[in-house]
Write an enzyme that holds these catalytic residues in place. Structure first.
Site: not given
Length: 403
Positions: A48, A80, A134, A136-138, A172, A184, A233
């Site tokens: 949304t 990293s 990957g 869905g927890l951003s 993003e 997010d 997506y």
């Protein structure tokens, strides 16, 4: 909020920070400053945000830590810890040139800050985190916001929440190329411990709502990864945009889907594809569920809140076609467990995690049962976590950061 969960979160953040600081000094020869950003889970309100609608996320106890120190050669150097990989860029020649690499996210923040008129001098940055990628927890927003906080400090600048979230979303959308909304980045930057957030994604006004003390949020990872940059997506986003354009053209006064009713959509059904109609029906009905969920929280009606979560999952599965067999199985298993009020997919979809609202004294047993049944059914070992709302990056910085 559960103090034990919050204390564990604080200790975890400090451990992540201490290790990142140690590695940074060893690698770059200078003491750095550490900044942290959490992950997020969305209780209700999926897909949304990029049509100006309503969402109800909370920040949760996973973290990305960014450690920064100055350098005098005009370069941006990222290391990293997770990938054990270093990349280097010349700041003077930086353009919008993503490489399809993890470094696109922090480098995109440098580019996005420049769009706000903030130019950073040379720096070294070490990045570490434990947000599942990957799921869905951003993880991407957590990385973007942690990087932004570190670079703003490096540049001697401060920005308000809306600007931080907006520039990270720009990273993003315009640098990485993922068609995501602002939820997010907003909750990762602006979350508050003990509260869930009702965010209006058009005005960026928000309310902080208490999570009833008798429940816990349990996140269950299906172990099926997804990606936002392109793929399914992106297809769903395009289908939504096409439907929204029809409504804008055919129904005066509608600018975004959040302005439309289901009656408006039905009146335009023959002027859009079946896919666009279904995607838009999910979003319009989901906005209504979020507003009803707010009322349920304020009444302390966790039963109704849970029912709305189940309805939201069915809509994501059927109208938005963004679930997966593994996620559906997790939801079905969850809803059979004692003390589970509601369960649904969370995040962009096509895998990732479920979010579950569970009675506090049943949470541990819920985790064990879900893990066991999911393993027996699909042969997959799901990671499950009992969570509570935590502070976002700005609140953490105001309280002294993660150092």
């Amino acid at each position: 909020m559960c103090l034990a969960i919050f204390s564990t979160w604080v200790r975890q953040m400090k451990l992540e920070s201490v290790e990142a600081l140690r590695v940074h000094k060893q690698r770059f020869g200078l003491e750095g400053r550490a900044f942290g950003a959490p992950a997020r889970v969305n209780l209700i309100g999926e897909h949304t945000d990029y049509t100006g609608g309503f969402v109800m996320p909370m920040a949760i106890d996973f973290a990305t830590v960014a450690v920064v120190s100055a350098r005098n050669d005009g370069r941006a150097v990222f290391y990293s810890l997770n990938f054990d990989e270093e990349v280097s860029f010349e700041l003077a020649s930086l353009g919008r040139t993503p490489q399809g690499h993890w470094s696109d996210y922090p480098l995109g923040v440098v580019w996005s800050l420049a769009q706000e008129g903030i130019t950073v001098s040379g720096f070294s940055m070490s990045l570490a985190g434990n947000v599942p990628v990957g799921a869905g927890l951003s993880s991407s927003a957590s990385l973007e916001v942690a990087t932004a906080m570190a670079l703003l400090s490096h540049a001697g600048q401060e920005l308000p929440l809306k600007t931080v979230a907006t520039l990270c979303r720009r990273t993003e959308n315009e640098f990485v190329g993922a068609k995501s909304g602002i939820m997010d980045q907003f909750i990762v930057a602006g979350g508050v411990a003990g509260r869930v957030m009702l965010l209006d994604c058009r005005s960026l006004e928000f309310e902080l709502l208490p999570l009833p003390a008798e429940v816990r949020v349990v996140v269950c990872n299906s172990m099926v990864q997804h990606q936002h940059a392109g793929g399914e997506y992106g297809d769903r986003s395009d289908e939504v945009t096409a439907g929204q354009e029809v409504l804008r053209r055919e129904r005066p006064g509608i600018e975004l889907l959040r302005d439309a009713t289901l009656a408006d959509l039905e009146a335009c059904k023959d002027k859009m594809s079946a896919a666009s109609f279904a995607r838009c029906r999910h979003i319009i009905s989901e906005n209504g569920r979020v507003i009803e969920a707010k009322g349920a929280l304020l009444r302390g009606d966790v039963g109704r809140f849970g029912e709305l979560m189940v309805e939201a999952h069915a809509s994501m599965r059927d109208d938005f076609a963004a679930s997966s067999p593994e996620v559906d199985t997790l939801v079905e298993i969850a809803m059979r467990q004692p003390g589970c009020f509601g369960a649904r997919i969370t995040g962009g979809g096509f895998g990732g995690c479920t979010v579950n609202l569970v009675k506090v004294d049943k949470a541990e047993a819920f985790v064990e049962a879900v893990r066991s049944e999911y393993k027996a059914t699909l042969g997959i070992s799901a990671d499950c976590f009992i969570s509570a709302p935590t502070d976002g990056a700005l609140a953490m910085a105001a309280k002294g950061g993660v150092q």
